[in-house]
Design a protein around this motif. Structure first.
Motif, PDB file in Angstrom:
ATOM      1  N   GLU A  63       0.863  -1.186   0.000  1.00 51.31           N
ATOM      2  CA  GLU A  63       0.000   0.000   0.000  1.00 51.31           C
ATOM      3  C   GLU A  63       0.891   1.225   0.000  1.00 51.31           C
ATOM      4  N   GLN A  66      -1.522   7.793   1.881  1.00 52.95           N
ATOM      5  CA  GLN A  66      -2.267   8.799   1.127  1.00 52.95           C
ATOM      6  C   GLN A  66      -1.576  10.161   1.172  1.00 52.95           C
ATOM      7  N   GLU A  67      -0.907  10.441   2.283  1.00 46.56           N
ATOM      8  CA  GLU A  67      -0.227  11.731   2.421  1.00 46.56           C
ATOM      9  C   GLU A  67       1.143  11.645   1.744  1.00 46.56           C
ATOM     10  N   ASP A  71       4.547   9.230   2.431  1.00 48.80           N
ATOM     11  CA  ASP A  71       5.043   8.361   1.370  1.00 48.80           C
ATOM     12  C   ASP A  71       6.514   8.649   1.086  1.00 48.80           C
TER      13      ASP A  71
END
Length: 82
Positions: A63, A66-67, A71
């Motif tokens: 995965e 989202q930020e 990441d």
């Protein structure tokens, strides 16, 4: 809080109960934390607040956070020398 006390506290928080995650977090703490600016340190503290199963999926590439800043830090940690 003194720098030594803060490092001891962070070292304790890096202990995730999963040896692989422990190693990744401590690699960052030992290799990158001293030179990191306040913004990057803040992102690392947010990473420490993340659940272990989510961290595992991020670090294994299953995965993506989202930020964007999380990441980027995950990739930076993965790129640190062993």
């Amino acid at each position: 809080m003194s720098d030594d006390a803060e490092l001891r506290r962070l070292r304790w928080r890096c202990r995730r109960g999963m040896r692989e995650l422990d190693q990744l977090m401590l690699r960052y703490l030992d290799g990158r934390w001293p030179a990191a600016d306040d913004a990057e340190r803040g992102v690392f503290l947010r990473l420490l607040d993340t659940e272990d199963d989510k961290l595992w999926r991020w670090f294994m590439g299953r995965e993506t956070p989202q930020e964007a800043d999380l990441d980027a830090l995950v990739h930076r940690i993965l790129d640190l020398p062993h």
